[in-house]
Scaffold this motif. Structure first.
Motif, PDB file in Angstrom:
ATOM      1  N   UNK A  87       0.814  -1.207   0.000  1.00 10.21           N
ATOM      2  CA  UNK A  87       0.000   0.000   0.000  1.00 10.21           C
ATOM      3  C   UNK A  87       0.848   1.258   0.000  1.00 10.21           C
ATOM      4  N   UNK A  88       1.918   1.246   0.802  1.00  8.83           N
ATOM      5  CA  UNK A  88       2.800   2.414   0.886  1.00  8.83           C
ATOM      6  C   UNK A  88       3.518   2.660  -0.435  1.00  8.83           C
ATOM      7  N   UNK A  89       4.007   1.595  -1.083  1.00  7.54           N
ATOM      8  CA  UNK A  89       4.716   1.766  -2.345  1.00  7.54           C
ATOM      9  C   UNK A  89       3.784   2.279  -3.439  1.00  7.54           C
ATOM     10  N   UNK A  90       2.570   1.751  -3.467  1.00  2.93           N
ATOM     11  CA  UNK A  90       1.617   2.192  -4.483  1.00  2.93           C
ATOM     12  C   UNK A  90       1.300   3.681  -4.326  1.00  2.93           C
ATOM     13  N   UNK A  91       1.090   4.132  -3.095  1.00  2.00           N
ATOM     14  CA  UNK A  91       0.800   5.545  -2.850  1.00  2.00           C
ATOM     15  C   UNK A  91       1.983   6.428  -3.230  1.00  2.00           C
ATOM     16  N   UNK A  92       3.195   5.965  -2.923  1.00  2.00           N
ATOM     17  CA  UNK A  92       4.369   6.765  -3.249  1.00  2.00           C
ATOM     18  C   UNK A  92       4.548   6.889  -4.754  1.00  2.00           C
ATOM     19  N   UNK A  93       4.321   5.816  -5.488  1.00  2.00           N
ATOM     20  CA  UNK A  93       4.391   5.878  -6.948  1.00  2.00           C
ATOM     21  C   UNK A  93       3.365   6.869  -7.503  1.00  2.00           C
ATOM     22  N   UNK A  94       2.154   6.828  -6.939  1.00  2.00           N
ATOM     23  CA  UNK A  94       1.116   7.757  -7.396  1.00  2.00           C
ATOM     24  C   UNK A  94       1.535   9.203  -7.124  1.00  2.00           C
ATOM     25  N   UNK A  95       2.130   9.454  -5.962  1.00  2.00           N
ATOM     26  CA  UNK A  95       2.611  10.792  -5.621  1.00  2.00           C
ATOM     27  C   UNK A  95       3.696  11.246  -6.599  1.00  2.00           C
ATOM     28  N   UNK A  96       4.648  10.365  -6.901  1.00  2.00           N
ATOM     29  CA  UNK A  96       5.734  10.718  -7.810  1.00  2.00           C
ATOM     30  C   UNK A  96       5.221  10.953  -9.225  1.00  2.00           C
ATOM     31  N   UNK A  97       4.233  10.205  -9.629  1.00  2.00           N
ATOM     32  CA  UNK A  97       3.627  10.445 -10.944  1.00  2.00           C
ATOM     33  C   UNK A  97       2.967  11.819 -10.981  1.00  2.00           C
ATOM     34  N   UNK A  98       2.334  12.213  -9.892  1.00  2.00           N
ATOM     35  CA  UNK A  98       1.737  13.547  -9.818  1.00  2.00           C
ATOM     36  C   UNK A  98       2.807  14.631  -9.934  1.00  2.00           C
ATOM     37  N   UNK A  99       4.002  14.338  -9.419  1.00  2.00           N
ATOM     38  CA  UNK A  99       5.118  15.283  -9.483  1.00  2.00           C
ATOM     39  C   UNK A  99       5.864  15.198 -10.821  1.00  2.00           C
ATOM     40  N   UNK A 100       5.336  14.402 -11.749  1.00  2.00           N
ATOM     41  CA  UNK A 100       5.910  14.234 -13.092  1.00  2.00           C
ATOM     42  C   UNK A 100       7.269  13.546 -13.082  1.00  2.00           C
ATOM     43  N   UNK A 101       7.537  12.743 -12.054  1.00  2.00           N
ATOM     44  CA  UNK A 101       8.771  11.953 -12.034  1.00  2.00           C
ATOM     45  C   UNK A 101       8.587  10.726 -12.930  1.00  2.00           C
ATOM     46  N   UNK A 102       9.646  10.306 -13.639  1.00  2.00           N
ATOM     47  CA  UNK A 102       9.549   9.133 -14.512  1.00  2.00           C
ATOM     48  C   UNK A 102       9.655   7.827 -13.717  1.00  2.00           C
ATOM     49  N   UNK A 103       8.524   7.396 -13.195  1.00  2.00           N
ATOM     50  CA  UNK A 103       8.445   6.139 -12.453  1.00  2.00           C
ATOM     51  C   UNK A 103       7.328   5.305 -13.084  1.00  2.00           C
ATOM     52  N   UNK A 104       7.352   3.989 -12.903  1.00  2.00           N
ATOM     53  CA  UNK A 104       6.309   3.143 -13.496  1.00  2.00           C
ATOM     54  C   UNK A 104       4.917   3.520 -12.982  1.00  2.00           C
ATOM     55  N   UNK A 105       3.953   3.379 -13.840  1.00  2.00           N
ATOM     56  CA  UNK A 105       2.572   3.656 -13.452  1.00  2.00           C
ATOM     57  C   UNK A 105       2.081   2.569 -12.496  1.00  2.00           C
ATOM     58  N   UNK A 183      12.945   2.903 -10.612  1.00  2.00           N
ATOM     59  CA  UNK A 183      12.041   1.809 -10.250  1.00  2.00           C
ATOM     60  C   UNK A 183      12.328   1.328  -8.833  1.00  2.00           C
ATOM     61  N   UNK A 184      11.465   0.443  -8.344  1.00  2.00           N
ATOM     62  CA  UNK A 184      11.597  -0.277  -7.077  1.00  2.00           C
ATOM     63  C   UNK A 184      11.602   0.673  -5.884  1.00  2.00           C
ATOM     64  N   UNK A 185      10.402   1.088  -5.476  1.00  2.00           N
ATOM     65  CA  UNK A 185      10.255   2.031  -4.380  1.00  2.00           C
ATOM     66  C   UNK A 185       9.782   1.375  -3.079  1.00  2.00           C
ATOM     67  N   UNK A 186      10.053   0.094  -2.930  1.00  2.00           N
ATOM     68  CA  UNK A 186       9.760  -0.583  -1.672  1.00  2.00           C
ATOM     69  C   UNK A 186      10.590   0.046  -0.548  1.00  2.00           C
TER      70      UNK A 186
END
Length: 236
Positions: A87-105, A183-186
């Motif tokens: 859950x924490x990793x998914x939320x962080x990825x969503x946050x980084x996508x909002x910040x326009x960082x190139x991370x996997x969807x 990648x890999x934001x665990x």
């Protein structure tokens, strides 16, 4: 994200990417039945690459590392659904996508509780045609502007106040168009202050040196200066 929560299970998923029953997306046998398993990569565990209806994805189960991981392979102490690794990793990825960082969807995540512990899985976009820096540097050298781009990428991550707890050159990818990805934001998290940023950069530096000794990648110690120039936005 939609959250589907039961007494002993919680699933987070993007309804624009998940078609049908979200639980089956975490079952590798389901993907085998669809003849949709396109490959795998071995790390602490096995990450499976699967072809979904909207994109190719990476399916990863969470495993413990270190000495304790030999005793307890994939169970974690449960303190709440929002604190689970997935859950924490998914939320962080969503946050980084909002910040326009190139991370996997982020596609979906799941945690299954048994007693006081839980197991977890995550499903994210597989970056098309991307290879990690270790694979690239095993074959070719990078130019100064490539290292500048790596430095700028890490700076963008730090400006978003995110510490990548495993910042190494296995977790930096470059796709066919030359775009860099993280990648890999665990176990990664947002942090305040400045000292951790220096420590994070030092971790990346050690990664270059380690792979130079281990695999003889085409990297030289002086290339690190170009990374720092990019990080500090020095153009000359």
């Amino acid at each position: 994200m939609i959250i589907h929560q039961q007494e002993n299970e919680c699933i987070w998923y993007d309804p624009t990417l998940v078609v049908g029953e979200p639980r089956q997306y975490f079952d590798i046998h389901f993907w085998h039945q669809q003849a949709a398993v396109t490959g795998s990569a071995k790390g602490r565990g096995i990450t499976f690459f699967v072809r979904g209806p909207k994109m190719e994805m990476a399916l990863r189960h969470y495993y413990r590392g270190g000495l304790f991981g030999k005793l307890v392979k994939d169970q974690y102490w449960f303190t709440g659904w929002e604190e689970t690794r997935s859950g924490a990793e998914l939320r962080l990825l969503a946050y980084l996508r909002e910040k326009k960082l190139p991370v996997p969807r982020p596609v979906a995540a799941r945690a299954v509780k048994t007693g006081r512990t839980y197991r977890a899985d995550i499903l994210v976009e597989k970056v098309p045609g991307a290879r990690d820096l270790v694979a690239i540097l095993s074959e070719n050298s990078l130019l100064a502007h490539d290292y500048h781009a790596i430095g700028r990428l890490v700076r963008r991550l730090h400006d978003a106040s995110v510490c990548h707890s495993d910042l190494n050159i296995h977790n930096i990818l470059r796709d066919r168009k030359g775009k860099l990805w993280l990648i890999d934001f665990d176990k990664c998290q947002q942090r305040e202050g400045e000292q951790w940023k220096e420590d994070n950069l030092a971790r990346l530096h050690r990664s270059f040196k380690k792979e130079k000794e281990k695999r003889q990648i085409r990297w030289q110690p002086e290339d690190w200066a170009a990374v720092l120039k990019g990080y500090n936005h020095i153009r000359k």
